[in-house]
Write a protein that holds these residues in place. Structure first.
Motif, PDB file in Angstrom:
ATOM      1  N   ILE A 197     148.586 -43.027 130.168  1.00 32.19           N
ATOM      2  CA  ILE A 197     148.253 -43.853 128.998  1.00 32.19           C
ATOM      3  C   ILE A 197     147.665 -45.192 129.441  1.00 32.19           C
ATOM      4  O   ILE A 197     146.717 -45.706 128.820  1.00 32.19           O
ATOM      5  CB  ILE A 197     149.496 -44.061 128.111  1.00 32.19           C
ATOM      6  N   GLU A 198     148.198 -45.755 130.512  1.00 26.25           N
ATOM      7  CA  GLU A 198     147.648 -47.010 131.032  1.00 26.25           C
ATOM      8  C   GLU A 198     146.214 -46.817 131.522  1.00 26.25           C
ATOM      9  O   GLU A 198     145.354 -47.682 131.327  1.00 26.25           O
ATOM     10  CB  GLU A 198     148.529 -47.536 132.171  1.00 26.25           C
ATOM     11  N   TRP A 199     145.960 -45.686 132.153  1.00 26.11           N
ATOM     12  CA  TRP A 199     144.595 -45.374 132.610  1.00 26.11           C
ATOM     13  C   TRP A 199     143.641 -45.282 131.425  1.00 26.11           C
ATOM     14  O   TRP A 199     142.530 -45.803 131.469  1.00 26.11           O
ATOM     15  CB  TRP A 199     144.610 -44.053 133.375  1.00 26.11           C
ATOM     16  N   ARG A 200     144.105 -44.655 130.344  1.00 26.80           N
ATOM     17  CA  ARG A 200     143.285 -44.542 129.148  1.00 26.80           C
ATOM     18  C   ARG A 200     143.081 -45.915 128.499  1.00 26.80           C
ATOM     19  O   ARG A 200     142.003 -46.214 127.966  1.00 26.80           O
ATOM     20  CB  ARG A 200     143.946 -43.577 128.159  1.00 26.80           C
ATOM     21  N   ARG A 201     144.110 -46.752 128.540  1.00 28.12           N
ATOM     22  CA  ARG A 201     144.001 -48.099 127.972  1.00 28.12           C
ATOM     23  C   ARG A 201     142.967 -48.920 128.732  1.00 28.12           C
ATOM     24  O   ARG A 201     142.123 -49.607 128.130  1.00 28.12           O
ATOM     25  CB  ARG A 201     145.353 -48.796 128.026  1.00 28.12           C
ATOM     26  N   LYS A 202     143.032 -48.848 130.060  1.00 33.30           N
ATOM     27  CA  LYS A 202     142.098 -49.621 130.885  1.00 33.30           C
ATOM     28  C   LYS A 202     140.665 -49.115 130.721  1.00 33.30           C
ATOM     29  O   LYS A 202     139.719 -49.900 130.711  1.00 33.30           O
ATOM     30  CB  LYS A 202     142.521 -49.547 132.343  1.00 33.30           C
ATOM     31  N   ALA A 203     140.518 -47.793 130.573  1.00 31.15           N
ATOM     32  CA  ALA A 203     139.185 -47.227 130.365  1.00 31.15           C
ATOM     33  C   ALA A 203     138.610 -47.713 129.034  1.00 31.15           C
ATOM     34  O   ALA A 203     137.423 -48.039 128.931  1.00 31.15           O
ATOM     35  CB  ALA A 203     139.257 -45.699 130.395  1.00 31.15           C
ATOM     36  N   ALA A 204     139.458 -47.776 128.010  1.00 31.11           N
ATOM     37  CA  ALA A 204     139.008 -48.266 126.700  1.00 31.11           C
ATOM     38  C   ALA A 204     138.647 -49.744 126.774  1.00 31.11           C
ATOM     39  O   ALA A 204     137.644 -50.180 126.187  1.00 31.11           O
ATOM     40  CB  ALA A 204     140.106 -48.042 125.664  1.00 31.11           C
ATOM     41  N   GLU A 205     139.459 -50.502 127.496  1.00 27.43           N
ATOM     42  CA  GLU A 205     139.189 -51.932 127.652  1.00 27.43           C
ATOM     43  C   GLU A 205     137.856 -52.154 128.371  1.00 27.43           C
ATOM     44  O   GLU A 205     137.054 -53.012 127.981  1.00 27.43           O
ATOM     45  CB  GLU A 205     140.327 -52.577 128.444  1.00 27.43           C
ATOM     46  N   LYS A 206     137.621 -51.351 129.402  1.00 20.16           N
ATOM     47  CA  LYS A 206     136.372 -51.475 130.158  1.00 20.16           C
ATOM     48  C   LYS A 206     135.171 -51.116 129.295  1.00 20.16           C
ATOM     49  O   LYS A 206     134.082 -51.699 129.439  1.00 20.16           O
ATOM     50  CB  LYS A 206     136.432 -50.556 131.376  1.00 20.16           C
ATOM     51  N   ALA A 207     135.361 -50.185 128.365  1.00 16.27           N
ATOM     52  CA  ALA A 207     134.270 -49.761 127.486  1.00 16.27           C
ATOM     53  C   ALA A 207     134.108 -50.685 126.283  1.00 16.27           C
ATOM     54  O   ALA A 207     133.229 -50.468 125.448  1.00 16.27           O
ATOM     55  CB  ALA A 207     134.529 -48.329 127.011  1.00 16.27           C
ATOM     56  N   GLY A 208     134.979 -51.696 126.185  1.00 12.74           N
ATOM     57  CA  GLY A 208     134.887 -52.641 125.091  1.00 12.74           C
ATOM     58  C   GLY A 208     135.525 -52.158 123.803  1.00 12.74           C
ATOM     59  O   GLY A 208     135.287 -52.720 122.728  1.00 12.74           O
ATOM     60  N   GLU A 209     136.353 -51.134 123.903  1.00 14.47           N
ATOM     61  CA  GLU A 209     137.030 -50.613 122.720  1.00 14.47           C
ATOM     62  C   GLU A 209     138.341 -51.351 122.493  1.00 14.47           C
ATOM     63  O   GLU A 209     139.164 -51.462 123.399  1.00 14.47           O
ATOM     64  CB  GLU A 209     137.317 -49.112 122.865  1.00 14.47           C
ATOM     65  N   GLY A 210     138.534 -51.837 121.298  1.00 10.54           N
ATOM     66  CA  GLY A 210     139.762 -52.526 120.957  1.00 10.54           C
ATOM     67  C   GLY A 210     140.635 -51.734 120.011  1.00 10.54           C
ATOM     68  O   GLY A 210     140.541 -50.498 119.960  1.00 10.54           O
TER      69      GLY A 210
END
Length: 465
Positions: free
Chosen positions: A197-210
């Motif tokens: 889940i943390e990996w998915r969170r960081k990937a979303a953050e990197k993609a600019g998804e909030g």
């Protein structure tokens, strides 16, 4: 053609469940579709096969569903569940939002509170945390799955959840079976789920998804709401665990308790007290915890509710939960009785025959996937193959307690396909859809499957239990 009918039946059930149709209504429809194609008379298939197994399941496990739902509702209405959630999140820290949500669910689940109450109690805080941290809301259901359906559901010893109760009836074990194996695998599973889940969170953050723009079931927490103290709120869950342990592991039950009922030639009577003490222990624990929660938490209830209302609502809520699962059990029983499935099952029983624990985990996983229910698939698997599993594992010197832990863990794998009742319930609570969140929920499911088989190989390599 018979195997195709089974596959098509499962596909239709998954599709209809995905679209929000009730499994209570459509599980028998698609089960009997497969039965008809397999030349099994439809009406007897419904009354004598589907309903027979559904009723047997209700007889065995309704007390746990009933008291579990009532306990959860009382904890919810007294504010005790929310108090535990609030305190846990405060202690862990708002900056660790993912871990805080997962760990809070674990505490509630291990304390005997049902998954549905966990979701209702934790969701408002999870949504607020994720919104403040700008983490995608679509990851909240995956956090619930990681917190409720992993270690505390069927890995950790003494779990009061139904998936840890069922093997005790068929295998004559206790809920505290193979504690070390369960703790090791459960902890590694939770750690892996958090990492994902943390990996998915960081990937979303990197993609600019909030957090995203959401309008469904967006809640606002009232800071002025008065909650019971944490020290008071945690007492009822501790009561459940303590009494469950005492009456499962310490108290000596008298075998003669069932003697008067044997003389009555009652149907569905337990073989011995050893097969039902886990149910009795949990019934006592939940009943006492309900009384404690009602007495100590009554004054914290809002003016709009009461102890009577909470008890009634919990009792009514248990009916939907037990009927959903019983319908899935009935569906699985029809499917498992068809010639096509029997041929497949015979072939599967030969897979890894030299490793009976592996074979048991495989069969339970498949049946849990077919029924869309961990408890349903586990019940059917142990009903059909439980004696076979006991004999093959005993022949290799493997204790029944280890078999208990392996099949319990395996039940919580492929059960959470889209037609799983908990998946269908969790998403609306969060105001999300399968399309938005199911992919990450399924990823946790895959991890659960992996660790169920990892537990097999860990035991075979080390003998740890």
């Amino acid at each position: 053609m018979e195997i195709i009918a089974i596959v098509l039946s499962l596909f239709l059930l998954v599709t209809f469940a995905y679209r929000g149709f009730s499994v209570i209504l459509f599980a028998p429809v698609f089960a009997l579709f497969a039965a008809g194609v397999s030349n099994l008379p439809i009406l007897p298939g419904y009354t004598e096969l589907f309903m027979a197994k559904a009723v047997t399941y209700i007889k065995s496990f309704f007390p746990v569903f009933l008291l579990g739902a009532v306990f959860g509702k009382v904890m919810e209405e007294t504010g005790m569940a929310r108090s535990i959630a609030t305190k846990t999140i405060q202690v862990i820290g708002r900056d660790k939002a993912v871990f805080a949500v997962v760990f809070t669910c674990m505490i509630l689940c291990y304390g005997g509170i049902s998954m549905f109450v966990c979701a209702f109690a934790v969701y408002p805080f999870a949504a607020a945390l994720f919104k403040e941290a700008d983490i995608p809301k679509r990851l909240i259901p995956a956090c619930f799955i990681a917190g409720v359906f992993t270690a505390t559901m069927d890995c950790y010893p003494g779990s009061p959840q139904i998936q840890n109760i069922i093997p005790t009836i068929y295998l004559g074990t206790t809920t505290f079976s193979a504690p070390i194996l369960g703790i090791i695998c459960g902890t590694l599973l939770v750690a892996s789920s958090l990492a994902y889940i943390e990996w998915r969170r960081k990937a979303a953050e990197k993609a600019g998804e909030g957090y995203g723009v959401h309008t469904l079931n967006e809640t606002v927490i009232d800071p002025e709401t008065s909650l019971p103290p944490f020290a008071l709120s945690i007492i009822p869950p501790i009561v459940v665990l303590a009494l469950n342990f005492y009456f499962s592991m310490v108290f000596a039950w008298d075998e003669s308790l069932l003697a008067p009922f044997r003389a009555m030639n009652l149907p569905l009577l337990a073989k011995s007290t050893h097969n039902v003490v886990a149910i009795w222990a949990l019934v006592i624990g939940l009943l006492v915890a309900i009384i404690v929660a009602c007495v100590t938490g009554r004054k914290f209830m809002s003016k709009n509710t009461s102890v009577k209302a909470a008890l009634n609502a919990g009792a009514l809520g248990s009916l939907l939960a037990i009927m959903n699962t019983a319908s899935e059990v009935g569906y699985g029983n029809v499917i498992s009785s068809l010639p096509g499935f029997i041929h497949v099952a015979d072939a599967l029983l030969g897979v890894g025959a030299s490793m009976p624990l592996f074979n048991a985990a495989l069969m339970v996983n498949i049946l849990a996937g077919i029924t869309g229910s961990a408890s349903g698939g586990l019940s059917i698997a142990l009903d059909l193959f439980g004696q076979h599993f006991l004999e093959t594992t005993a022949a290799q010197g493997i204790p029944a307690e280890v078999l208990h832990r392996i099949v319990a863990m395996a039940s919580g794998g492929m059960d959470s396909l889209p037609h799983n009742g908990a998946v269908i319930t969790t998403l609306p609570i969060c105001g999300l859809t399968h399309r938005e969140s199911y992919k990450d929920m399924f990823a946790i499911t895959v991890l659960k499957v992996i660790f169920a088989f990892f537990a097999v190989f860990l035991y075979m390599a080390t003998g740890i239990a």
